[in-house]
Design a protein around this motif. Structure first.
Motif, PDB file in Angstrom:
ATOM      1  N   ALA A   1       0.843  -1.045   0.082  1.00 49.14           N
ATOM      2  CA  ALA A   1       0.059  -0.175   0.029  1.00 49.14           C
ATOM      3  C   ALA A   1       0.845   1.302   0.085  1.00 49.14           C
ATOM      4  O   ALA A   1       0.625   2.368  -0.764  1.00 49.14           O
TER       5      ALA A   1
ATOM      6  N   HIS B   1       1.017   4.566  -2.454  1.00 48.08           N
ATOM      7  CA  HIS B   1      -0.219   5.428  -1.961  1.00 48.08           C
ATOM      8  C   HIS B   1      -0.491   6.445  -2.638  1.00 48.08           C
ATOM      9  O   HIS B   1      -1.443   7.121  -2.499  1.00 48.08           O
TER      10      HIS B   1
ATOM     11  N   VAL C   1      -5.770  -4.057  -0.092  1.00 49.06           N
ATOM     12  CA  VAL C   1      -5.008  -2.996  -0.509  1.00 49.06           C
ATOM     13  C   VAL C   1      -5.524  -1.818  -1.023  1.00 49.06           C
ATOM     14  O   VAL C   1      -5.280  -0.581  -0.731  1.00 49.06           O
TER      15      VAL C   1
ATOM     16  N   ILE D   1      -5.656   2.070   0.060  1.00 48.09           N
ATOM     17  CA  ILE D   1      -5.255   3.216  -0.896  1.00 48.09           C
ATOM     18  C   ILE D   1      -6.299   4.171  -0.912  1.00 48.09           C
ATOM     19  O   ILE D   1      -6.151   5.653  -1.259  1.00 48.09           O
TER      20      ILE D   1
END
Ligand code: MN
Length: 759
Positions: free
Chosen positions: A97, A101, A122, A126
């Motif tokens: 992640a 990001h 994930v 995000i």
């Protein structure tokens, strides 16, 4: 294939040096491999594959982007991931992640793309991270609510917050290349919310670094100064610490426990805070460091070993009993465990000693992530982290309710441990000022300069005009408005909180008072002369008593200041003469106030029932009375009637300046009087409104009077000089409670300082 494997050659940006892309590619790979090495111990199944995919996705998405420093953008996600692993102790999911990001926010990649490629877990992180950016601006209630929402609803997963912290830490570490205004904004947000958040989560090392970086950019001179002084004093400090730990070291060795003793300087930020709070120079601050004893013992022996070390320390140095903190028996809510004591060194300085184990030390530095590692949870399965995350989430959930007030309290709560005594505000130029919590606009003005404080008339907070007494909030930007006509007054002492402002105001008033006392004395002397009274100590003392002053200086001061009109000395003389003539007609030594007047009324008439009283209001036409012009009584006032020779009965307020004279000299002509039911009759009365002039103030004031309470104004005079507004308004009200409501409403009009009734 990724861009990293295909792109070669050189590009020359419009400005700056030629960039060797091959060299850059090598550097990116080097950083990526370093990240993998750190992550390796916790990788399982196809984690490595996923990480590689994340890295490639991120590198590809950001390929055309560079950071402000000119470096390839991918350095940033790589660094954030590295921090998440090394400094927070997060696992592979967070690493993935962290690498991704900024992808959704800054590139064409969508959350759906991420979901498809990396799975829902994930994607959710995000999504949370993407939503955070831009949502948080410090300052207002709405933003507090946004912040809490971010923590609650957006972060189903607390990893969002932790990665955000890692992101912020890296941005703070690379703040240099940002323009000044961005630096200040980012730094302010950091000190306002991210550092306390790190503290709350037990991430001490990150918290301290964020604070230091904040100071480094916001107060670079102070930062450099402290850093330099710490360097310069290092040798003597080391010598002192060496001496201090010598006997402890010797005794600890004999116990057979393995240990390390360190003298740790406190963070620059905490020293800076201390310097500001104590107002002492650096040289006089002694607790610049703490001695830390770290023991290496098995879990079941921790507590006993720590107390044993404590016993050794206190064998050699006398502890301050108020400064013993046992966070081993009761760890702090953020997981911190340690035994703290402050002892007196042989040189007469207090030294803080922290005793803890290796395990406790790692928790203290890295927080819960380290905690769970030690709890025996296997980080490889990720269960420890999950458990910790759910615990943090519980903490956030229980911290506030859903309403707006709850949100503000919640945000405040984050900062309360660390910053309860301080409020951070900015000058119009963006310079930071740290004031005591509860500080007002006037405190701020005095903090800038005594003369600014002395002439301060109002302030603009975030571009809104506010009175001097306005309490400042974190993040407020304050502009002081001064006027040469302004002067400090006692009233100011009611709302300033900083000792600087208090002392200065008192000094300035004292200075001013001296002049008023002299002026007053001169005025009294002149007046007494015209009244053919001698200025003896006795006369002065009688005057003092007559006007209800505590000291003769106070009496002169009130005259000098204009609170007492010297014309009133005539009344004093008249009464003095009358008293002497009247001898014992009235069994009293002088009636000086309203209460005494009421008492006097009773004496004259005896205790009568209400039925015997003159009732005003109902029989307007039957009883011949008028309301006296000298005090303009209105329904609800405490009043009495006075039988005049030619004018029938006149109604006066008991506080009327003439009441005392009438009562003393014509007691037999006084009638007890009372208002009857509140009829719809209107009474004329005057209000003096003072405040700060601003656009639309007159309109606001008159609107309150005419619209909101349907009151008729008879006359309005408004005078405005140098931004000070003074309005004299004569209006018709029904009774005192009506008047009070109006006064309260007027006092609430922004810019209005004072509303007083005049006759
Ligand atoms: Mn970022």
């Amino acid at each position: 294939m990724t861009i990293l494997e295909t792109r070669t050659g050189q590009i020359a940006p419009t400005a700056g040096p030629v960039i060797d892309l091959e060299q850059e590619r090598q550097e990116i790979l080097k950083r990526y491999r370093r990240l993998l090495r750190s992550a390796k111990p916790m990788l399982k199944d196809n984690d490595a594959k996923l990480i590689k995919k994340a890295f490639n996705t991120s590198a590809e998405a950001h390929k055309e982007m560079r950071r402000r420093s000119g470096e390839p953008y991918i350095y940033h996600p790589l660094a954030v991931a590295q921090i998440a692993i090394d400094e927070i102790g997060l696992g592979p999911t967070s690493l993935v992640a962290a690498l991704l990001h900024d992808v959704v926010e800054d590139t064409d990649t969508t959350i759906e793309d991420i979901d498809r490629a990396f799975g829902p877990k994930v994607a959710r992180i995000i999504d949370g991270l993407t939503k955070i950016s831009g949502i948080f601006e410090y300052g207002t209630s709405q933003q507090a609510e946004n912040f809490r929402k971010m923590l609650l609803t957006l972060s189903d997963d607390v990893r969002v917050i932790l990665i955000k912290l890692a992101d912020r830490l890296h941005n703070m570490r690379t703040l240099e290349s940002m323009p000044r205004d961005k630096q200040l904004k980012i730094a302010a947000e950091t000190i306002y919310i991210y550092a306390p958040l790190a503290h709350r989560l037990g991430l001490y090392a990150i918290k301290s670094e964020l604070e230091d970086l904040y100071l480094k950019h916001v107060e670079p001179e102070a930062f450099k100064d402290i850093a330099r002084k710490l360097r310069e004093t290092r040798l003597s400090r080391d010598r002192f610490i060496g001496k201090f730990i010598e006997p402890i070291d010797k005794d600890l060795r004999e116990t057979g426990i393995s240990f390390v003793v360190k003298g740790r300087p406190k963070s620059i930020y905490s020293i800076w805070t201390k310097l500001n709070k104590s107002k002492k120079p650096f040289e006089e601050i002694y607790d610049l460091f703490a001695v830390r004893i770290i023991l290496d013992v098995p879990p079941d022996q921790e507590k006993a070993a720590c107390w044993r070390a404590y016993s050794i320390v206190t064998d050699h140095y006398k502890p301050n009993p108020d400064r013993l903190k046992d966070w081993i028996s009761t760890p702090r809510t953020n997981g911190y465990e340690s035994l703290h004591t402050t002892v007196m060194s042989k040189l007469g300085q207090w030294v803080e000693v922290q005793i803890r184990t290796e395990r406790m030390n790692e928790i203290a530095e890295k927080g819960y992530a380290a905690h769970w590692k030690y709890k025996g949870n296997d980080t490889k399965t990720g269960e420890g982290i999950e458990a910790w995350i759910s615990q943090v989430r519980d903490m956030i959930e229980s911290a506030g309710s859903g309403d707006k007030k709850g949100a503000i309290e919640f945000v405040d709560d984050f900062r309360s441990n660390l910053y309860s005594e301080e409020v951070f505000v900015f000058t119009p130029k963006g310079d930071l000022k740290v004031l005591q919590r509860g500080a007002t606009a006037l405190d701020f003005a005095f903090d800038i300069h005594t003369q600014i404080g002395a002439k301060c008339m109002a302030a603009k907070v975030n571009n809104t005009l506010v009175p001097l007494s306005h309490v400042l909030q974190n993040g407020d930007q304050v502009e002081v408005i001064t006027s040469n006509r302004q002067k400090p007054n006692e009233d100011w002492l009611r709302f300033v909180v900083t000792s600087k402002a208090k002392t200065k105001i008192k000094d300035l008033i004292k200075e001013d008072n001296k002049r008023f006392v002299t002026d007053g004395r001169d005025l009294v002397q002149k007046k007494l002369k015209t009244l053919r009274l001698e200025m003896t100590n006795e006369t002065i003392n009688q005057l003092r008593a007559y006007f209800g002053s505590k000291t003769t200086d106070d009496f002169f001061y009130r005259v000098g200041k204009g609170h007492i009109d010297v014309a009133e000395l005539k009344k004093f003389k008249a009464e003095k003469d009358a008293k002497e003539n009247r001898a014992n007609k009235l069994n009293t030594d002088g009636v000086t106030d309203a209460k005494a007047v009421v008492k006097e009324l009773k004496k004259i008439h005896g205790e009568r029932t209400d039925a015997d009283m003159l009732l005003i209001g109902e029989d307007m036409d039957r009883v011949d009375y008028t309301l006296s012009k000298c005090c303009n009584p209105i329904s609800g006032d405490d009043v009495f009637g006075f039988v005049t020779i030619n004018d029938g009965i006149k109604i006066h307020r008991v506080t009327c300046p003439n009441a005392v004279e009438l009562m003393s000299n014509h007691g037999n002509r006084i009638l007890k009087a009372k208002w009857t039911s509140q009829k719809e009759s209107a009474f004329l009365c005057g209000l003096r409104i003072t405040g700060t002039d601003r656009m639309g103030l007159v309109n606001d004031v008159t609107r309150v009077i005419s619209n909101e309470l349907s009151i008729n104004m008879r006359s309005v005079t408004i005078d405005s000089t140098d931004g000070i507004f003074e309005g004299n308004i004569r209006l018709y009200v029904q009774d005192t409670s009506h008047l009070e409501t109006l006064v309260r409403k007027l006092e609430r009009v922004p810019g209005v300082f004072d509303v007083i009734r005049f006759d």
